[in-house]
Design an enzyme around this catalytic site. Structure first.
Site, PDB file in Angstrom:
ATOM      1  N   ASP A   1       2.891  26.604  52.739  1.00  0.00           N
ATOM      2  CA  ASP A   1       2.700  26.928  51.327  1.00  0.00           C
ATOM      3  C   ASP A   1       2.758  25.697  50.424  1.00  0.00           C
ATOM      4  O   ASP A   1       3.127  24.602  50.868  1.00  0.00           O
ATOM      5  CB  ASP A   1       3.733  27.969  50.871  1.00  0.00           C
ATOM      6  CG  ASP A   1       5.153  27.642  51.326  1.00  0.00           C
ATOM      7  OD1 ASP A   1       5.394  26.492  51.749  1.00  0.00           O
ATOM      8  OD2 ASP A   1       6.014  28.529  51.237  1.00  0.00           O
TER       9      ASP A   1
ATOM     10  N   ASN B   1      15.956  36.806  49.669  1.00  0.00           N
ATOM     11  CA  ASN B   1      15.346  38.132  49.497  1.00  0.00           C
ATOM     12  C   ASN B   1      14.445  38.506  50.675  1.00  0.00           C
ATOM     13  O   ASN B   1      13.698  39.467  50.617  1.00  0.00           O
ATOM     14  CB  ASN B   1      14.560  38.190  48.177  1.00  0.00           C
ATOM     15  CG  ASN B   1      13.364  37.237  48.154  1.00  0.00           C
ATOM     16  OD1 ASN B   1      13.097  36.534  49.134  1.00  0.00           O
ATOM     17  ND2 ASN B   1      12.631  37.209  47.042  1.00  0.00           N
TER      18      ASN B   1
ATOM     19  N   HIS C   1      11.945  36.627  51.945  1.00  0.00           N
ATOM     20  CA  HIS C   1      10.575  36.105  51.969  1.00  0.00           C
ATOM     21  C   HIS C   1      10.398  35.064  53.064  1.00  0.00           C
ATOM     22  O   HIS C   1      11.343  34.379  53.462  1.00  0.00           O
ATOM     23  CB  HIS C   1      10.124  35.590  50.590  1.00  0.00           C
ATOM     24  CG  HIS C   1      10.675  34.262  50.153  1.00  0.00           C
ATOM     25  ND1 HIS C   1      11.320  34.081  48.953  1.00  0.00           N
ATOM     26  CD2 HIS C   1      10.639  33.038  50.729  1.00  0.00           C
ATOM     27  CE1 HIS C   1      11.667  32.820  48.826  1.00  0.00           C
ATOM     28  NE2 HIS C   1      11.268  32.159  49.894  1.00  0.00           N
TER      29      HIS C   1
ATOM     30  N   GLU D   1       6.397  37.224  49.238  1.00  0.00           N
ATOM     31  CA  GLU D   1       7.521  37.810  48.510  1.00  0.00           C
ATOM     32  C   GLU D   1       7.592  39.324  48.736  1.00  0.00           C
ATOM     33  O   GLU D   1       6.576  39.956  49.053  1.00  0.00           O
ATOM     34  CB  GLU D   1       7.339  37.533  47.013  1.00  0.00           C
ATOM     35  CG  GLU D   1       7.439  36.062  46.630  1.00  0.00           C
ATOM     36  CD  GLU D   1       8.872  35.606  46.400  1.00  0.00           C
ATOM     37  OE1 GLU D   1       9.782  36.058  47.134  1.00  0.00           O
ATOM     38  OE2 GLU D   1       9.082  34.790  45.489  1.00  0.00           O
TER      39      GLU D   1
HETATM   40  C1  GLP Z   1      11.171  28.535  49.765  1.00  0.00           C
HETATM   41  C2  GLP Z   1       9.985  28.334  50.742  1.00  0.00           C
HETATM   42  C3  GLP Z   1      10.232  29.018  52.047  1.00  0.00           C
HETATM   43  C4  GLP Z   1      11.657  28.734  52.475  1.00  0.00           C
HETATM   44  C5  GLP Z   1      12.606  29.462  51.559  1.00  0.00           C
HETATM   45  C6  GLP Z   1      14.073  29.172  51.844  1.00  0.00           C
HETATM   46  O1  GLP Z   1      10.846  29.186  48.609  1.00  0.00           O
HETATM   47  N1  GLP Z   1       8.715  28.738  50.234  1.00  0.00           N
HETATM   48  O2  GLP Z   1       9.293  28.558  53.012  1.00  0.00           O
HETATM   49  O3  GLP Z   1      11.875  29.206  53.778  1.00  0.00           O
HETATM   50  O4  GLP Z   1      12.297  29.252  50.218  1.00  0.00           O
HETATM   51  O5  GLP Z   1      14.447  27.925  51.387  1.00  0.00           O
HETATM   52  P1  GLP Z   1      15.776  27.186  51.816  1.00  0.00           P
HETATM   53  O6  GLP Z   1      15.578  26.795  53.231  1.00  0.00           O
HETATM   54  O7  GLP Z   1      15.852  25.991  50.908  1.00  0.00           O
HETATM   55  O8  GLP Z   1      16.875  28.135  51.637  1.00  0.00           O
END
Ligand code: GLP
Length: 241
Positions: free
Chosen positions: A67, A136, A138, A143
């Protein structure tokens, strides 16, 4: 789904790096599906170390990222392209031409999403997909919603995700409100999936992966349909299992 609870975040990172190393050992031009966020940073550190020690060779490796934020160019410090260069690509012997991240500043974003989907498909099947998980549920930027999209698409970020990701920006207002993300299609087609979660704030989402339900309101639960998912957790993320 294989749940593997390890003593620390460092252990998760080392374990994940070993799995990635095995994939690249078997196929030197493997396609790695990569993620951003704090969860995979330790894995990338470990891969850099292994590369410096001559234990993993990125010469022919191809990477495709999940992404990118809409509105952030690759040289913006909070863009996911910048993150990948900074946390991995600049430090290993990968050819940057073989590293792909969706374009968050294309003139026609929907067209750019469609092209990214076609591009990834034309490269072949992702050999191993690295995932983090939002509190959440995702994955990528898929989402929670009544319906989930299969192909790469432009999406709004939920208020919860904007808040969670604000820690990387100066203020919450600086967090982009939209992103371009691979859909559930490419993620589910990956041959192997490694999901990394650490910290208590991920415990609820992880609990939802262990029960007998699926819901588009917790997108990661769709991974229950995948035949080869390894979930690497520390004790905190596993605390509700
Ligand atoms: C972000 C990314 C995800 C990631 C998630 C968790 O928004 N788009 O790919 O897995 O949030 O992030 P973190 O690993 O910093 O908790």
């Amino acid at each position: 789904m294989k749940f593997n609870v390890l003593p620390s975040y460092e252990d998760i990172s080392t374990y994940a790096a070993e799995l990635v190393k095995q994939v690249v050992e078997e196929k030197n031009d493997a396609i790695l599906g990569l993620a951003t966020g704090s969860s995979p940073i330790g894995l990338y550190k470990e891969l850099i170390k292994l590369n410096k020690e001559g234990e993993i060779d990125f010469k022919n490796v191809i990477t495709v990222n999940l992404d990118e934020y809409i509105g952030l160019a690759g040289d913006h410090h909070q863009s996911y392209r910048y993150f990948m260069n900074d946390n991995l690509f600049n430090h290993v012997n990968i050819d940057k031409k073989n590293t792909y991240v969706p374009d968050g500043v294309a003139k026609d974003l929907n067209e750019s999403a469609k092209k990214y989907e076609e591009l990834v498909k034309s490269l072949g099947t992702i050999d191993v997909q690295i995932l983090g998980i939002g509190a959440n549920g995702h994955i990528g930027f898929n989402e929670p919603a009544d319906e989930l999209v299969l192909s790469t698409h432009v999406t709004d970020l939920t208020a919860e995700t904007i808040k969670a990701n604000a820690r990387f920006f100066e203020t919450e207002k600086d967090v982009p409100t939209e992103a371009i993300t691979m859909g559930l299609g490419l993620i589910m087609q990956a041959k192997k999936i490694i999901l990394i979660a650490s910290g208590e704030n991920k415990a609820e989402a992880i609990k939802a992966l262990s029960d007998d339900m699926i819901s588009t309101r917790i997108p990661a639960t769709l991974l229950k349909f995948h035949p080869d998912v390894t979930i690497l957790l520390d004790k905190e993320a596993a605390s509700l299992l």
